[in-house]
Write a protein that holds these residues in place. Structure first.
Motif, PDB file in Angstrom:
ATOM      1  N   GLY A   1      37.346  42.749  20.770  1.00  0.00           N
ATOM      2  CA  GLY A   1      36.739  42.810  19.443  1.00  0.00           C
ATOM      3  C   GLY A   1      35.585  41.852  19.235  1.00  0.00           C
ATOM      4  N   VAL A   2      34.724  41.696  20.254  1.00  0.00           N
ATOM      5  CA  VAL A   2      33.575  40.788  20.164  1.00  0.00           C
ATOM      6  C   VAL A   2      32.289  41.607  20.100  1.00  0.00           C
ATOM      7  CG1 VAL A   2      32.280  38.951  21.317  1.00  0.00           C
ATOM      8  CG2 VAL A   2      34.785  38.970  21.408  1.00  0.00           C
ATOM      9  N   ASP A   3      31.437  41.282  19.136  1.00  0.00           N
ATOM     10  CA  ASP A   3      30.156  41.974  18.980  1.00  0.00           C
ATOM     11  C   ASP A   3      29.200  41.554  20.099  1.00  0.00           C
ATOM     12  OD1 ASP A   3      27.706  43.026  18.214  1.00  0.00           O
ATOM     13  OD2 ASP A   3      27.927  42.485  16.100  1.00  0.00           O
ATOM     14  N   PRO A   4      28.640  42.490  20.869  1.00  0.00           N
ATOM     15  CA  PRO A   4      27.699  42.120  21.942  1.00  0.00           C
ATOM     16  C   PRO A   4      26.501  41.311  21.447  1.00  0.00           C
ATOM     17  CG  PRO A   4      28.329  44.424  22.123  1.00  0.00           C
ATOM     18  CD  PRO A   4      28.878  43.939  20.814  1.00  0.00           C
ATOM     19  N   ARG A   5      26.125  41.485  20.174  1.00  0.00           N
ATOM     20  CA  ARG A   5      24.977  40.748  19.626  1.00  0.00           C
ATOM     21  C   ARG A   5      25.265  39.262  19.468  1.00  0.00           C
ATOM     22  NH1 ARG A   5      23.920  44.475  14.464  1.00  0.00           N
ATOM     23  NH2 ARG A   5      26.200  44.255  14.485  1.00  0.00           N
ATOM     24  N   SER A   6      26.530  38.884  19.606  1.00  0.00           N
ATOM     25  CA  SER A   6      26.872  37.457  19.515  1.00  0.00           C
ATOM     26  C   SER A   6      26.934  36.803  20.890  1.00  0.00           C
ATOM     27  CB  SER A   6      28.217  37.280  18.798  1.00  0.00           C
ATOM     28  OG  SER A   6      29.273  37.832  19.561  1.00  0.00           O
ATOM     29  N   VAL A   7      26.628  37.568  21.943  1.00  0.00           N
ATOM     30  CA  VAL A   7      26.734  37.059  23.317  1.00  0.00           C
ATOM     31  C   VAL A   7      25.342  36.881  23.929  1.00  0.00           C
ATOM     32  CG1 VAL A   7      27.589  37.526  25.646  1.00  0.00           C
ATOM     33  CG2 VAL A   7      28.997  38.103  23.663  1.00  0.00           C
ATOM     34  N   VAL A   8      25.142  35.732  24.565  1.00  0.00           N
ATOM     35  CA  VAL A   8      23.900  35.434  25.271  1.00  0.00           C
ATOM     36  C   VAL A   8      24.221  35.313  26.761  1.00  0.00           C
ATOM     37  CG1 VAL A   8      21.949  33.866  25.523  1.00  0.00           C
ATOM     38  CG2 VAL A   8      23.004  34.198  23.272  1.00  0.00           C
ATOM     39  N   ILE A   9      23.575  36.144  27.572  1.00  0.00           N
ATOM     40  CA  ILE A   9      23.743  36.050  29.026  1.00  0.00           C
ATOM     41  C   ILE A   9      22.823  34.954  29.537  1.00  0.00           C
ATOM     42  CG2 ILE A   9      23.434  37.238  31.220  1.00  0.00           C
ATOM     43  CD1 ILE A   9      24.107  39.839  29.809  1.00  0.00           C
ATOM     44  N   GLU A  10      23.415  33.892  30.059  1.00  0.00           N
ATOM     45  CA  GLU A  10      22.656  32.732  30.508  1.00  0.00           C
ATOM     46  C   GLU A  10      22.519  32.775  32.029  1.00  0.00           C
ATOM     47  OE1 GLU A  10      23.280  27.898  30.377  1.00  0.00           O
ATOM     48  OE2 GLU A  10      23.771  29.068  28.587  1.00  0.00           O
ATOM     49  N   LEU A  11      21.316  33.073  32.493  1.00  0.00           N
ATOM     50  CA  LEU A  11      21.078  33.215  33.923  1.00  0.00           C
ATOM     51  C   LEU A  11      21.008  31.847  34.588  1.00  0.00           C
ATOM     52  CD1 LEU A  11      18.415  36.065  33.944  1.00  0.00           C
ATOM     53  CD2 LEU A  11      20.890  36.240  34.192  1.00  0.00           C
ATOM     54  N   THR A  12      21.955  31.595  35.462  1.00  0.00           N
ATOM     55  CA  THR A  12      22.030  30.325  36.184  1.00  0.00           C
ATOM     56  C   THR A  12      21.636  30.573  37.625  1.00  0.00           C
ATOM     57  OG1 THR A  12      23.843  29.627  34.759  1.00  0.00           O
ATOM     58  CG2 THR A  12      23.518  28.385  36.784  1.00  0.00           C
ATOM     59  N   GLU A  13      20.473  30.061  38.017  1.00  0.00           N
ATOM     60  CA  GLU A  13      19.894  30.391  39.314  1.00  0.00           C
ATOM     61  C   GLU A  13      20.227  29.336  40.360  1.00  0.00           C
ATOM     62  OE1 GLU A  13      15.501  31.672  40.979  1.00  0.00           O
ATOM     63  OE2 GLU A  13      15.682  30.150  39.441  1.00  0.00           O
ATOM     64  N   HIS A  14      21.122  29.693  41.278  1.00  0.00           N
ATOM     65  CA  HIS A  14      21.467  28.787  42.374  1.00  0.00           C
ATOM     66  C   HIS A  14      20.891  29.258  43.704  1.00  0.00           C
ATOM     67  CE1 HIS A  14      24.086  26.560  39.736  1.00  0.00           C
ATOM     68  NE2 HIS A  14      24.777  27.641  39.451  1.00  0.00           N
ATOM     69  N   GLN A  15      20.415  30.487  43.730  1.00  0.00           N
ATOM     70  CA  GLN A  15      19.826  31.044  44.936  1.00  0.00           C
ATOM     71  C   GLN A  15      18.522  31.734  44.588  1.00  0.00           C
ATOM     72  OE1 GLN A  15      22.867  33.660  46.438  1.00  0.00           O
ATOM     73  NE2 GLN A  15      24.060  32.001  47.337  1.00  0.00           N
ATOM     74  N   PRO A  16      17.622  31.893  45.554  1.00  0.00           N
ATOM     75  CA  PRO A  16      16.335  32.537  45.267  1.00  0.00           C
ATOM     76  C   PRO A  16      16.508  33.948  44.714  1.00  0.00           C
ATOM     77  CG  PRO A  16      16.312  31.479  47.416  1.00  0.00           C
ATOM     78  CD  PRO A  16      17.727  31.430  46.941  1.00  0.00           C
ATOM     79  N   THR A  17      15.656  34.305  43.761  1.00  0.00           N
ATOM     80  CA  THR A  17      15.643  35.641  43.187  1.00  0.00           C
ATOM     81  C   THR A  17      14.346  36.315  43.610  1.00  0.00           C
ATOM     82  OG1 THR A  17      16.927  34.898  41.289  1.00  0.00           O
ATOM     83  CG2 THR A  17      15.731  36.962  41.048  1.00  0.00           C
TER      84      THR A  17
ATOM     85  N   LEU B   1      30.857  44.962  28.567  1.00  0.00           N
ATOM     86  CA  LEU B   1      30.990  45.651  27.278  1.00  0.00           C
ATOM     87  C   LEU B   1      32.435  46.078  27.032  1.00  0.00           C
ATOM     88  CD1 LEU B   1      27.906  47.979  26.676  1.00  0.00           C
ATOM     89  CD2 LEU B   1      28.698  46.072  25.281  1.00  0.00           C
ATOM     90  N   LYS B   2      33.118  46.518  28.090  1.00  0.00           N
ATOM     91  CA  LYS B   2      34.515  46.919  27.942  1.00  0.00           C
ATOM     92  C   LYS B   2      35.373  45.734  27.516  1.00  0.00           C
ATOM     93  CE  LYS B   2      34.268  50.630  31.396  1.00  0.00           C
ATOM     94  NZ  LYS B   2      34.734  51.083  32.738  1.00  0.00           N
ATOM     95  N   LEU B   3      35.087  44.575  28.111  1.00  0.00           N
ATOM     96  CA  LEU B   3      35.827  43.370  27.728  1.00  0.00           C
ATOM     97  C   LEU B   3      35.575  43.003  26.272  1.00  0.00           C
ATOM     98  CD1 LEU B   3      35.290  41.090  30.872  1.00  0.00           C
ATOM     99  CD2 LEU B   3      37.460  42.079  30.095  1.00  0.00           C
ATOM    100  N   LEU B   4      34.304  43.063  25.870  1.00  0.00           N
ATOM    101  CA  LEU B   4      33.953  42.749  24.489  1.00  0.00           C
ATOM    102  C   LEU B   4      34.644  43.703  23.523  1.00  0.00           C
ATOM    103  CD1 LEU B   4      30.120  42.024  24.912  1.00  0.00           C
ATOM    104  CD2 LEU B   4      31.965  40.357  24.690  1.00  0.00           C
ATOM    105  N   ASP B   5      34.637  44.982  23.880  1.00  0.00           N
ATOM    106  CA  ASP B   5      35.289  45.991  23.032  1.00  0.00           C
ATOM    107  C   ASP B   5      36.798  45.766  22.991  1.00  0.00           C
ATOM    108  OD1 ASP B   5      35.126  48.530  21.486  1.00  0.00           O
ATOM    109  OD2 ASP B   5      36.367  49.259  23.152  1.00  0.00           O
ATOM    110  N   GLN B   6      37.360  45.412  24.137  1.00  0.00           N
ATOM    111  CA  GLN B   6      38.805  45.188  24.215  1.00  0.00           C
ATOM    112  C   GLN B   6      39.253  44.050  23.311  1.00  0.00           C
ATOM    113  OE1 GLN B   6      40.187  44.411  28.213  1.00  0.00           O
ATOM    114  NE2 GLN B   6      42.161  43.591  27.513  1.00  0.00           N
TER     115      GLN B   6
END
Length: 598
Positions: free
Chosen positions: A114-130, A107-112
């Motif tokens: 000027g990027v709206d968090p609603r435009s960001v999608v966190i894409e979970l890439t699973e390479h190890q067991p969860t 969030l700090k990076l986005l604020d720094q």
């Protein structure tokens, strides 16, 4: 440590990473809706490729640090490009659970920048067991409150993809490219992806098909009703994001159904749309002043984003005591629950029906477009009316034994394909030694053989791959719309050969045939029934003017095929002509095209 370790630490210290952006395309809106950020190392480094880069980071326990720096340079670059579409950032579940991530570093990076968090999608890439799903759920709730959306990457390739999906309920799920590549030739992959799409529809989740590389793969994905796509077919990752996808890539499926392909445009009704920003109170007034208005499309810049249904709208509005006071000034888009289904106006209505069924949604209406732009509304009622009308029409011309379409719908279909310049091949299937079999075993057994041919053809040629017709007696017609028509014909002949012995007595199978009278009354020996096929390739059919020309070519080819013993086919490559001189030339030069299927 090692040369690679030194190279990696140098890259991390200097943040020498370059983000590339690959478009994610909305198949309904036919435009780019977001970009997945993919990292590259320095071009002159052994860690240039993402695989080498991340594999090395994992070996030296620097994966978390690498991901943080990737996120920083990606967000910085995204902001500098002033991109309006969504940004998909790859994050490992293990990193997602790190305290620094939860403290809001992203969030700090986005604020720094000027990027709206609603435009960001966190894409979970699973390479190890969860394993800690409870902690994962809490983390996802935390990030959603910040405005992020969630995507699960590579569904079907990870350790616990389906479990993650059910636990986290992401906004997007990406199907691993393994299941997309070659899907048009693999029924197992097709059924897997269809099942995923059905589940996603019931959960109101958007599916992204990864790894689309060919037009055939795209067509299958589009026909399954999948909402989004990504792959080299549209664009490769680039440092400067592609702004628009070539609209010609959104090819419309022209595959004919079992009968004449009425297009979606035929059932479209133009309803004057409103903007998705229109106030709810204004929409209320529209419904109030027009009692016949039951459906209202929402369209911005000629692209439909939603459909409002009168009854549902009024019920939702007045189910609250202060509904109009609470919602009146809000935009109508807040009443849209899901993206409407959309079909190009040239889509055959049978394909529309199939996709509506496969998505397992109960939408009463859908959008009809032209090159992605709104042209009208189609309804389930209108669709059913048109399909019923066609079925009644075609039933009049169906063969009573096999219920396959007869010569009238077959000829209509051929003429329509010629008029629209859709490529197709043609096959004329005819039984050999059918009359002697019919005389010895009886008409009932003869009918069984004819039905066996019909069943074999139907099994190998689904509606999306062609049209099967029964034009009388033991004569069948096939229109092939797929590229694998020759292989398909060989498979049909092989399967039919295996099935034929089941219709003979053991003693006749041992001798290889039966004794019966020929057409002059003489007693002769006749081999087991087989199929002879006259084939006309797509180049030759494209030169024809009507179904009459194609029938002539197929008849000539069938006569040549009948000269070969057993199951066989003959391909007629000759262009349509009435010239006897050309016919003789064809018969002499094309003898190499005689094929016996043993």
């Amino acid at each position: 440590m090692s040369i690679l370790y030194d190279e990696l630490t140098k890259i991390l210290h200097g943040k020498q990473l370059t983000p590339h952006f690959q478009p994610i395309v909305s198949l309904y809106k036919k435009k780019i809706m977001g970009y997945e950020a993919l990292i590259r190392g320095p071009s002159d480094s052994p860690l240039h490729s993402p695989f080498n880069l991340f594999d090395t980071a994992e070996r030296f326990d620097l994966s978390t640090k690498l991901e943080y720096i990737c996120r920083e340079v990606t967000i910085k670059r995204y902001a500098s490009l002033d991109v309006k579409e969504k940004l998909f950032i790859n994050v490992s579940p293990s990193v997602l659970l790190q305290p620094d991530f939860k403290k809001g570093e992203t969030l700090k990076l986005l604020d720094q920048f000027g990027v709206d968090p609603r435009s960001v999608v966190i894409e979970l890439t699973e390479h190890q067991p969860t394993d800690d799903f409870q902690l994962m759920r809490e983390a996802i709730i935390h990030y959603r409150k910040m405005g992020f959306e969630i995507a699960i990457d590579d569904l079907g390739a990870g350790y616990s993809g389906l479990r993650l999906w059910s636990e986290l309920q992401p906004e997007y799920v990406k199907i691993d490219m393994h299941f997309i590549q070659g899907i048009h030739n693999d029924p197992i992959k097709l059924n897997f992806v269809r099942s995923i799409q059905n589940i996603a529809s019931s959960l109101n989740c958007n599916v992204i098909a990864e790894g689309i590389e060919t037009e055939d793969e795209f067509k299958v994905v589009e026909q399954l009703g999948i909402t989004h796509a990504q792959g080299y077919y549209f664009a490769r990752p680039t440092a400067i994001p592609l702004e628009k996808v070539n609209k010609s890539l959104f090819v419309v499926s022209t595959q004919p159904s079992q009968f004449n392909a009425t297009k979606a445009a035929h059932i479209a009704k133009f309803i004057t749309p409103v903007s998705s920003e229109t106030a709810i109170s204004e929409v209320m007034n529209l419904f109030h002043h027009d009692s016949d208005l039951t459906i209202l499309p929402l369209v911005d810049d000629n692209v439909a984003s939603g459909v409002i249904f009168r009854d549902h709208f009024l019920f939702k509005l007045f189910s609250s005591r202060y509904g109009i006071e609470l919602y009146g000034k809000k935009p109508i888009k807040t009443f849209v629950d899901k993206t409407p289904l959309s079909f190009d106006q040239n889509t055959a209505i049978e394909l529309v029906s199939k996709q509506l069924t496969s998505t397992m949604r109960n939408d009463q209406a859908f959008i009809i477009t032209n090159d992605g732009e709104y042209t009208g509304i189609g309804t389930i009622l209108k669709l059913l009316e048109e399909i019923t009308r066609q079925q009644i029409h075609n039933a009049k011309h169906a063969n009573p034994l096999t219920l396959l379409p007869g010569s009238v719908p077959i000829n209509d279909q051929i003429d329509q394909l010629l008029a629209t310049k859709v490529p197709f091949s043609f096959g004329y299937f005819d039984l050999d030694h059918f009359k002697p079999f019919n005389d010895v075993y009886g008409y009932s057994a003869g009918d069984d053989i004819i039905k066996a041919v019909a069943n074999t053809l139907a099994q190998h040629i689904p509606a999306e791959s062609g049209l099967v017709g029964h034009i009388g007696g033991d004569d069948f017609i096939v229109i092939f719309t797929g590229n694998d028509w020759l292989k398909c014909c060989e498979n049909i002949l092989n399967d039919f050969k295996k099935a034929v012995p089941h219709y003979y007595k053991d003693e006749d199978i041992k001798t290889g045939g039966i004794h019966a009278e020929n057409r002059t009354g003489e007693k002769c020996f006749f081999p087991l029934i087989s199929l002879s096929v006259g084939l006309v390739d797509s180049v030759s059919t494209s030169q024809c003017q009507s179904h009459v020309d194609i029938a002539d070519l197929a008849s000539e080819a069938k006569k040549q095929a009948k000269k070969i013993e057993g199951n066989s086919f003959f391909i007629n490559h000759r262009m349509a002509t009435k010239s006897q001189e050309n016919l003789q030339s064809f018969a002499h030069k094309s003898v190499v095209k005689l094929h016996a299927v043993n």
